[in-house]
Design an enzyme around this catalytic site. Structure first.
Site, PDB file in Angstrom:
ATOM      1  N   TYR B 442       0.817  -1.233   0.000  1.00  0.00           N
ATOM      2  CA  TYR B 442       0.000   0.000   0.000  1.00  0.00           C
ATOM      3  C   TYR B 442       0.844   1.273   0.000  1.00  0.00           C
ATOM      4  O   TYR B 442       2.058   1.204   0.130  1.00  0.00           O
ATOM      5  CB  TYR B 442      -1.073  -0.022   1.077  1.00  0.00           C
ATOM      6  CG  TYR B 442      -0.715  -0.136   2.538  1.00  0.00           C
ATOM      7  CD1 TYR B 442       0.561   0.077   3.034  1.00  0.00           C
ATOM      8  CD2 TYR B 442      -1.727  -0.445   3.460  1.00  0.00           C
ATOM      9  CE1 TYR B 442       0.809  -0.012   4.383  1.00  0.00           C
ATOM     10  CE2 TYR B 442      -1.473  -0.538   4.813  1.00  0.00           C
ATOM     11  CZ  TYR B 442      -0.204  -0.323   5.269  1.00  0.00           C
ATOM     12  OH  TYR B 442       0.044  -0.413   6.599  1.00  0.00           O
ATOM     13  N   GLU B 443       0.171   2.373  -0.191  1.00  0.00           N
ATOM     14  CA  GLU B 443       0.836   3.683  -0.319  1.00  0.00           C
ATOM     15  C   GLU B 443       1.804   3.688  -1.505  1.00  0.00           C
ATOM     16  O   GLU B 443       2.843   4.343  -1.483  1.00  0.00           O
ATOM     17  CB  GLU B 443       1.567   3.990   0.987  1.00  0.00           C
ATOM     18  CG  GLU B 443       1.739   5.455   1.293  1.00  0.00           C
ATOM     19  CD  GLU B 443       0.400   6.135   1.508  1.00  0.00           C
ATOM     20  OE1 GLU B 443       0.128   7.044   0.717  1.00  0.00           O
ATOM     21  OE2 GLU B 443      -0.367   5.774   2.409  1.00  0.00           O
ATOM     22  N   GLY B 444       1.430   2.976  -2.572  1.00  0.00           N
ATOM     23  CA  GLY B 444       2.307   2.813  -3.734  1.00  0.00           C
ATOM     24  C   GLY B 444       3.159   1.574  -3.552  1.00  0.00           C
ATOM     25  O   GLY B 444       3.990   1.524  -2.639  1.00  0.00           O
ATOM     26  N   GLN B 449       7.431   2.609  -6.107  1.00  0.00           N
ATOM     27  CA  GLN B 449       8.452   3.437  -5.445  1.00  0.00           C
ATOM     28  C   GLN B 449       9.753   3.418  -6.253  1.00  0.00           C
ATOM     29  O   GLN B 449      10.415   4.432  -6.423  1.00  0.00           O
ATOM     30  CB  GLN B 449       8.753   2.916  -4.030  1.00  0.00           C
ATOM     31  CG  GLN B 449       7.553   2.777  -3.117  1.00  0.00           C
ATOM     32  CD  GLN B 449       6.858   4.094  -2.811  1.00  0.00           C
ATOM     33  OE1 GLN B 449       7.513   5.143  -2.738  1.00  0.00           O
ATOM     34  NE2 GLN B 449       5.552   4.066  -2.679  1.00  0.00           N
TER      35      GLN B 449
END
Lengths: 596, 596
Positions: B442-444, B449
């Site tokens: 999650y969060e990319g 990244q």
């Protein structure tokens, strides 16, 4: 709906083109001849059972788990019916000795069956898997009477088996075990103690459970040389009874464990309270009797890793072709859709190809090794039998640890490819990582496998076994290294083979000065040896694929592309592992335990 | 009983000796001065809360999970009381703006608080963690009226927040999102659509939940440039009501997900049915508004990884000192016991030191990065602010991905060190791997990244940001490379720095010809940059430890030993990753998707 497709095409490639199994088996004087068409038929039927019967019970079995009440274990819905179908089809007997009503097929076929069973449902597969282990142990060590009593019913699958080794205070270190065996007047024994982590220790699949139990006799010396092996059935055998079952024995399940995975398999605490048992093999030599079956049990765990690698790959691949998200970095590939399927993204392909290369490489390696087991038993030439046995001893710890480590990586990739959806129960892929996590631990942790490889199998015989396997690789390098189209594979293989030689010599020198050097280097060393085997087999598979390219069959194009991927993206791990293996014990041992 | 000991000693080392946080903060004209004693006090108190209140709820929260019924979510027993205690102690306000009743402490302190909270209980910590994200987003983008309405209650913790981005068909690819916002006459909007995977989307901890929702206006262009951000509270604010709460809004939880881990956090399907919302920031620029908070949110996920790495290490270490099994390879170390504690075995030490080196290296790196966030906000010199902001932009994806990848490895090591017992629920360590598994997604995802790092942050500015960070490393190399006692650290650091330069230039060239080269190299490239940062910080820590050795404090001896371990056993990973990064896109892209 998730599906499992038995990898029959790739198995046929490995059996017929890579290993020529039929020709090897034809040499065996004491084995039934079996042609490759028959093998293919057997595997096709096995695959159907796995995909149609076992696979649909995998997720539900995980969710439901086993239940324990009043000493009884209920397996998840459908498990018992699947087991009945398995028994009725005769699968337990596949590779068993015809002298005990087995079908006498080679290990290499049974191994392929187990890959598919584990891919479809590892938790379920552990019930018959452990039975087969018990069969092998009694087949090798049991008295005639014991064999007559237990083998036919293990071969038929009517009864199942277990191995009861671990106790609360000892897993790796069996020398510490405390379970006691008191001699009775009739020559049998009364066993008392507590065993833990007993897979398939209690269940509702079969009428009886044949426990193989390690325990100490009263006069036993301390340590591993005072351990004896006993057969302790749940119900005492009663040959005159119609079902063969006599009185309930004093071995009972006290509890089952809540675990991270393999929820469908009952992991039992077994309590022995004057349970009647019979000595198997010689007194105080129980570990030796147990080790007879250890090679195939360890390869069996490797097959659990391989099965999970394959099934996780199949789910990942289906999802990566279907899920659309973002455009390819080089511009739209599916302009008719709002986004491209994620298989266009290089990093998704990196993960897919890692799974594919480890699955296919693992299949080649495990099949090669299983065929060595058959050769060690049946080659007409004694020298050839001995050579095969040495190869099996050397590379079994590699199969166990390398295949299960790779499975951890590959099942984790499956979750990553699914993104957030991979973390959710319903898509089913997170179960693969949870199930895979046990495989690096039981049947000897992967750290123990690495110590066995480097300490005992390589340095213990001054590198002789390694040299013998190396000679096969060298012969291939010599033959293929002169061909331009093979240099991209042979050069890195030859380079690694040379580095392994140097590394082994260096570690041998260091180990003479300090035994901790073995423990410091062993885990990265095993990774390097695993890659040496995979690089060798991938180069051989590339050779075949190059030869078959003119056919235009995309199977060979894919094989060649996967080989190239293996050499470019996976083999380079050895550059790091060799450095780690060489970095010495001091950096690990310097820090006082209190200062951590 | 498992325990969590806040790593206060190591935090003091990082804050005072490695980073000299107090001196940096003293430069900031607009920030309250804070001395290192006060910081230590704050962290000590925070640590007590984490170990005494949050940690005991971690295993029980995992077992119990969240329950959903009729649109309401019940969090596990104890979660709500812990949240009340958290609010009463004022922790939500720690690093918030004093203009909105915050305490104005620097990010670097808040970050350390979050490491400890995540170590103690990641699932619980996600409730306040997401609130802090919502606070930051509204603080940066909200109108004055929005800030007055929401910020004080987010700062106090009375209300919590969420980010509603993902929809069933889009996670990474937000350009595909479908939720609609229809303008109403009073200037507000009516939002309709479905959001999934909304962490903390519904719960029983706080009176109101402030959802930040991405949606499309009627005239929105397709893709990411047509996405707007809205604040959509669960209850409409009613400034005149005593509790500030008005009517129930049309945003409701439809279901919660069954997941692999973080069971104590509710992962919600949120249904918006003409829910009232207000535009935050400019129309169609919602992603930009969201990205303002992205850096700290991504570092926040990195801290989840770091927290789990530390707590898993602590459990492993306690077990390795207590569990006895086998004798040391070099002979008995605890002759009074039947076996030696397993910390005598080199391979167990390898796993423990891996955890320790990644935990302490991660703490140094994350603190260094968080301090850059403070510097980017408060440095008096504009150039210094800009340089710090560039470093933050460059290295935030590294912190997110490197720390969470390391956490996967380290939590898996924890299970391995526990052996079979690690696979059992009761020992608690298997939860760490299950919880850690979401952090790479999650969060990319970590793949995203890596693309952000190589494609946007490095190649996107022609390597300028990387050079700036590289200059700091070069200065250290120049200063320390002349000192004999530092060569064991400086030489490999300099070697890696040089290789990074070459690799970056090579990838830049390749990427100009083929954008897929970026995606092919990005993941291994990020690992290499992560190691460059860790090697730099470990070398600096070794410098301090060498200087302090005469004190005789074992803390510094341990620091030095861990630095040596890092360089010998972890840094060599780069040898493989560089090869993989250089191997090119062709090997990934050659195979037609249909032939996989």
């Amino acid at each position: 709906m998730p599906r499992y497709t038995p990898p029959l095409r790739d198995m046929a490639f490995v059996f017929d083109e890579l290993l020529d199994v039929q020709a090897v088996l034809a040499r065996f004087p004491d084995a039934e001849p079996i042609d490759s068409g028959t093998i293919a038929q057997v595997l096709e039927e096995a695959g159907r059972f796995c995909s149609e019967v076992l696979f649909p019970l995998n997720a539900s079995g995980d969710r439901e788990g086993c239940r324990f009440a009043a000493g009884e274990v209920s397996t998840p819905a459908g498990f018992a019916a699947a087991y009945r179908a398995f028994v009725e089809a005769g699968w337990p007997a596949l590779s068993c000795d015809p002298a005990h009503s087995g079908q006498g097929l080679p290990s290499v076929v049974n191994n392929a069956l187990y890959e598919m069973m584990n891919a479809a449902n590892q938790a379920w597969t552990m019930y018959p898997g452990l039975s087969h282990g018990a069969y092998e142990c009694l087949h090798a060590n049991g008295t005639d009477a014991q064999q007559r009593t237990y083998l036919p019913r293990l071969v038929s699958g009517e009864w199942t088996g277990t191995m009861c080794l671990t106790e609360p205070h000892c897993g790796t270190d069996l020398g510490l075990l405390k379970t006691r065996a008191r001699p009775l007047e009739d020559g049998s024994f009364a066993l008392s103690g507590t065993k833990i982590f007993i897979s398939s220790g209690e269940h509702d699949l079969a009428a009886n459970i044949v426990h193989l139990v390690l325990a100490r006799l009263p006069d036993a010396p301390a340590g591993t040389k005072g351990i004896s092996l006993f057969v302790v059935p749940k119900f005492l055998p009663a040959p005159d009874a119609a079902d063969g079952l006599g009185a309930r024995n004093g071995i009972r399940c006290d509890a089952i464990e809540e675990k991270m995975g393999i929820h469908g398999n009952a992991t039992c605490v077994m309590n022995l309270d004057d349970a009647r048992g019979w000595l198997v093999g010689d007194a105080h030599r129980g570990l030796n009797a147990m080790f007879v079956m250890m090679n195939s049990a360890r390869l069996g765990v490797g097959m659990q890793g391989l099965g999970l690698t394959e099934v996780a790959y199949q789910q990942s691949l289906a999802y990566a072709k279907e899920r659309t998200q973002m455009r390819a970095l080089t511009g739209p590939k599916a302009p008719d859709q709002a986004a491209d399927p994620i298989i266009v993204h290089p990093d998704v392909r990196r993960m897919l190809l890692t799974q594919k290369a480890y699955a296919e490489g693992g299949r080649a390696f495990a099949s090669w090794l299983a065929l060595q087991i058959d050769r060690a038993r049946h080659e007409p030439d004694e020298g050839a039998r001995a050579a095969a046995a040495r190869a099996v001893a050397l590379l079994t710890p590699v199969a166990k640890a390398f295949l299960t480590d790779n499975a951890l990586e590959c099942t984790s990739h499956a979750i990553q490819i699914f993104g957030g959806h991979g973390f959710i129960r319903d898509t089913g892929v997170e179960q693969y990582l949870r199930d895979a996590r046990i495989n690096t631990i039981y049947e000897g942790t992967n750290g123990i496998q690495a110590l066995d490889l480097l300490g005992r199998k390589v340095l213990g015989d001054m590198g002789a076994s390694l040299k013998a396997v190396g000679a096969e690789i060298e012969a291939f390098i010599d033959a293929e290294g002169v061909k331009a189209e093979m240099l991209e594979f042979v050069d890195p293989l030859a380079d690694l083979a040379q580095k392994v030689q140097k590394l082994t010599a260096e570690l041998g020198m260091k180990a003479m000065a300090d035994r901790d050097e073995v423990g410091a280097a062993s885990v990265p060393y095993l990774r390097v040896i695993g890659h040496l085997c995979f690089a060798y087999l991938w180069a051989r598979m590339a050779r075949i694929a190059l030869d078959r390219q003119p056919d235009g069959d995309p199977f060979y194009a894919a094989k060649l592309a996967t080989a190239r991927f293996y050499f470019a993206r996976l083999l380079p791990e050895t550059a790091a592992q060799i450095r780690m293996a060489r970095s010495g014990a001091k950096v690990l041992m310097a820090l006082d335990a209190d200062w951590f």
